[in-house]
Design a protein around this motif. Structure first.
Motif, PDB file in Angstrom:
ATOM      1  N   GLU A  10      10.592 -32.236  76.791  1.00  0.00           N
ATOM      2  CA  GLU A  10       9.364 -32.791  77.342  1.00  0.00           C
ATOM      3  C   GLU A  10       8.222 -31.776  77.326  1.00  0.00           C
ATOM      4  O   GLU A  10       7.079 -32.123  77.024  1.00  0.00           O
ATOM      5  N   ALA A  11       8.528 -30.516  77.619  1.00  0.00           N
ATOM      6  CA  ALA A  11       7.509 -29.463  77.578  1.00  0.00           C
ATOM      7  C   ALA A  11       6.986 -29.285  76.158  1.00  0.00           C
ATOM      8  O   ALA A  11       5.775 -29.111  75.951  1.00  0.00           O
ATOM      9  N   ASN A  12       7.876 -29.335  75.183  1.00  0.00           N
ATOM     10  CA  ASN A  12       7.454 -29.216  73.790  1.00  0.00           C
ATOM     11  C   ASN A  12       6.579 -30.392  73.371  1.00  0.00           C
ATOM     12  O   ASN A  12       5.591 -30.207  72.653  1.00  0.00           O
ATOM     13  N   LEU A  38      -8.090 -24.332  72.358  1.00  0.00           N
ATOM     14  CA  LEU A  38      -6.642 -24.281  72.550  1.00  0.00           C
ATOM     15  C   LEU A  38      -6.290 -23.641  73.882  1.00  0.00           C
ATOM     16  O   LEU A  38      -5.458 -24.161  74.633  1.00  0.00           O
ATOM     17  N   ARG A  39      -6.919 -22.521  74.174  1.00  0.00           N
ATOM     18  CA  ARG A  39      -6.628 -21.829  75.442  1.00  0.00           C
ATOM     19  C   ARG A  39      -6.921 -22.731  76.637  1.00  0.00           C
ATOM     20  O   ARG A  39      -6.204 -22.703  77.631  1.00  0.00           O
ATOM     21  N   GLY A  40      -7.956 -23.524  76.556  1.00  0.00           N
ATOM     22  CA  GLY A  40      -8.309 -24.408  77.650  1.00  0.00           C
ATOM     23  C   GLY A  40      -7.460 -25.658  77.740  1.00  0.00           C
ATOM     24  O   GLY A  40      -7.404 -26.296  78.782  1.00  0.00           O
ATOM     25  N   THR A  45       3.536 -23.921  79.964  1.00  0.00           N
ATOM     26  CA  THR A  45       4.823 -23.714  79.319  1.00  0.00           C
ATOM     27  C   THR A  45       5.048 -24.786  78.275  1.00  0.00           C
ATOM     28  O   THR A  45       4.615 -25.914  78.473  1.00  0.00           O
ATOM     29  N   PRO A  46       5.676 -24.510  77.187  1.00  0.00           N
ATOM     30  CA  PRO A  46       6.096 -23.162  76.801  1.00  0.00           C
ATOM     31  C   PRO A  46       4.885 -22.331  76.395  1.00  0.00           C
ATOM     32  O   PRO A  46       3.939 -22.847  75.831  1.00  0.00           O
ATOM     33  N   ARG A  47       4.924 -21.088  76.715  1.00  0.00           N
ATOM     34  CA  ARG A  47       3.802 -20.190  76.414  1.00  0.00           C
ATOM     35  C   ARG A  47       3.809 -19.806  74.932  1.00  0.00           C
ATOM     36  O   ARG A  47       4.851 -19.658  74.328  1.00  0.00           O
ATOM     37  N   LEU A  48       2.601 -19.641  74.405  1.00  0.00           N
ATOM     38  CA  LEU A  48       2.443 -19.176  73.028  1.00  0.00           C
ATOM     39  C   LEU A  48       1.902 -17.755  73.074  1.00  0.00           C
ATOM     40  O   LEU A  48       1.007 -17.456  73.857  1.00  0.00           O
ATOM     41  N   ASP A  49       2.445 -16.909  72.216  1.00  0.00           N
ATOM     42  CA  ASP A  49       1.890 -15.564  72.153  1.00  0.00           C
ATOM     43  C   ASP A  49       0.583 -15.600  71.363  1.00  0.00           C
ATOM     44  O   ASP A  49       0.225 -16.604  70.753  1.00  0.00           O
ATOM     45  N   GLU A  50      -0.147 -14.526  71.405  1.00  0.00           N
ATOM     46  CA  GLU A  50      -1.477 -14.457  70.789  1.00  0.00           C
ATOM     47  C   GLU A  50      -1.428 -14.736  69.286  1.00  0.00           C
ATOM     48  O   GLU A  50      -2.295 -15.432  68.746  1.00  0.00           O
ATOM     49  N   ALA A  51      -0.423 -14.213  68.594  1.00  0.00           N
ATOM     50  CA  ALA A  51      -0.310 -14.423  67.147  1.00  0.00           C
ATOM     51  C   ALA A  51      -0.090 -15.899  66.826  1.00  0.00           C
ATOM     52  O   ALA A  51      -0.686 -16.436  65.876  1.00  0.00           O
TER      53      ALA A  51
END
Length: 69
Positions: A10-12, A38-40, A45-51
């Motif tokens: 569900e998070a995905n 995107l940031r807004g 979760t799930p968190r995405l890293d900067e790359a």
């Protein structure tokens, strides 16, 4: 399906929908604007890293929808 895998699934889905919504609204815009959108819009979760965030934003800025939706 276990409760943990159901929550992860569900998070995905929430993540993919958020990416899709940004892709629809911001396709072709400059990279910095897409990153900001995107940031807004992305859930916690799930968190995405900067790359990964940048890779997704690059796809959207050239008009692609990396969500798969």
């Amino acid at each position: 399906m276990s409760a943990d895998s159901t929550r992860e699934h569900e998070a995905n889905l929430v993540l993919f929908r958020a990416v899709h919504d940004v892709a629809v609204r911001h396709a072709g815009e400059p990279l910095h604007q897409v990153v900001s959108a995107l940031r807004g819009s992305l859930p916690g979760t799930p968190r995405l890293d900067e790359a990964e965030l940048r890779r997704i934003a690059e796809e959207i800025s050239v008009g692609r929808d990396p969500s798969g939706l």
